[in-house]
Every structure is written in C-alpha cells, then in structure tokens.
Design a protein around this motif. Structure first.
Motif, PDB file in Angstrom:
ATOM      1  N   ARG A  16      -4.657  -5.880  -7.602  1.00  0.00           N
ATOM      2  CA  ARG A  16      -5.889  -5.850  -6.745  1.00  0.00           C
ATOM      3  C   ARG A  16      -6.728  -4.362  -6.910  1.00  0.00           C
ATOM      4  O   ARG A  16      -5.954  -3.805  -7.491  1.00  0.00           O
ATOM      5  N   HIS A  55      -9.697   5.807   1.927  1.00  0.00           N
ATOM      6  CA  HIS A  55     -10.139   4.545   1.894  1.00  0.00           C
ATOM      7  C   HIS A  55      -8.702   3.602   2.235  1.00  0.00           C
ATOM      8  O   HIS A  55      -7.758   3.862   1.870  1.00  0.00           O
ATOM      9  N   LYS A  57      -8.068   0.997   1.268  1.00  0.00           N
ATOM     10  CA  LYS A  57      -7.444  -0.097   0.126  1.00  0.00           C
ATOM     11  C   LYS A  57      -6.082   1.054  -0.483  1.00  0.00           C
ATOM     12  O   LYS A  57      -5.459   0.595  -1.450  1.00  0.00           O
ATOM     13  N   PHE A  60      -2.719  -0.752   2.371  1.00  0.00           N
ATOM     14  CA  PHE A  60      -3.009  -1.657   3.541  1.00  0.00           C
ATOM     15  C   PHE A  60      -2.283  -1.488   4.811  1.00  0.00           C
ATOM     16  O   PHE A  60      -2.648  -1.980   5.840  1.00  0.00           O
TER      17      PHE A  60
END
Length: 146
Positions: A16, A55, A57, A60
């Motif tokens: 990802r 962030h 990301k 998660f």
C-alpha cells in the motif's frame, strides 16, 4: 518536499502507499496541543483539541485508536470513549508539503456523567531521513463537563 507517496510493504505482505516523511515546525513536537479545549463544557456542546500530528497512513491503527476521551476517576485516567464511538471524530489535514494537523472532537451527549475529562490523540510519524516510523501521543489539558 511534496505530498508524493511511495509503495511500501507492511507485515503480511500487503502493498500500500506509504508516507515519505512527516515534518513539523522546529518549535513544535509531534503530539503537541496546538489548540486546547475550553476549561468547561455543558452537555450538548462539543469539546475540541487540535494537535501537531503525523499522516494516518503511517499506521491505520485498525486494532487501536487515533483518539481517546479519558475520564478522571480518583487519581487515574480511564478511557471513556475512542474513535469507534459515534460521538467522537478524528480529522487529519495536511498543511503544506509535510506538516499534519489533527483534530479530536467529542460531541457531549446529555447522559454523560459530570466530571473531569481530557482528549488524547495517538499516531505515528515518518522520519524523512531514515524512513523510521515512530509513535507519538498528545494529551490536552483537563476540562470539566457539567
């Protein structure tokens, strides 16, 4: 610096997009409270705190939470709500190329017990020099609910 992301692989082999880096102003730290909640709230109002964050990301937090509403019980702080509760929200916003600002909101229902509370925001930030992802925690000042 840019908002460009590159592919990374986390445990389990799933690929990802990752975060190249998180940054902050030199006078600030990750988890620092930029806007404190008010000293007191009534039921029906919304308590808010703004933090210097990373962030989302970076992690998660699928088995954990980006936020906690904590209630003071005696001398201990206990988790009252998390981001899994309908009355809370976590908002992430990028500032410029690499700064992040996170906001924790708690909509205080009419049946919330009076007491002392605080807002906590947890996350992770990516070091742009070596790619290391590190956790951070920010904790607001305490406030009362009447």
């Amino acid at each position: 610096m840019s908002n460009q992301v590159t592919p990374t692989t986390k445990s389990g082999g799933a690929s990802r997009a990752g975060v190249v880096l998180d940054d902050k102003p030199p006078s600030q730290s990750f988890g620092q409270v930029l806007t404190q909640p008010k000293a007191s709230y009534s039921r029906g109002q919304t308590a808010t705190a703004v933090f210097r964050g990373g962030h989302p990301k970076n992690d998660f937090r699928t088995q954990r939470s980006f936020l906690e509403v904590q209630r003071k019980e005696g001398s201990q702080w206990v988790t009252y709500l998390t981001d899994r509760d309908w009355d809370t929200s976590y908002t992430w916003k990028r500032e410029g190329a690499s700064y992040s600002r996170t906001t924790v909101d708690w909509r205080i229902r009419g049946d919330v017990p009076a007491g002392t509370y605080r807002l906590v925001q947890t996350g992770d930030w990516t070091n742009g020099w070596n790619g290391k992802v590190s956790p951070y925690t920010g904790t607001s000042q305490e406030f009362t609910v009447n």
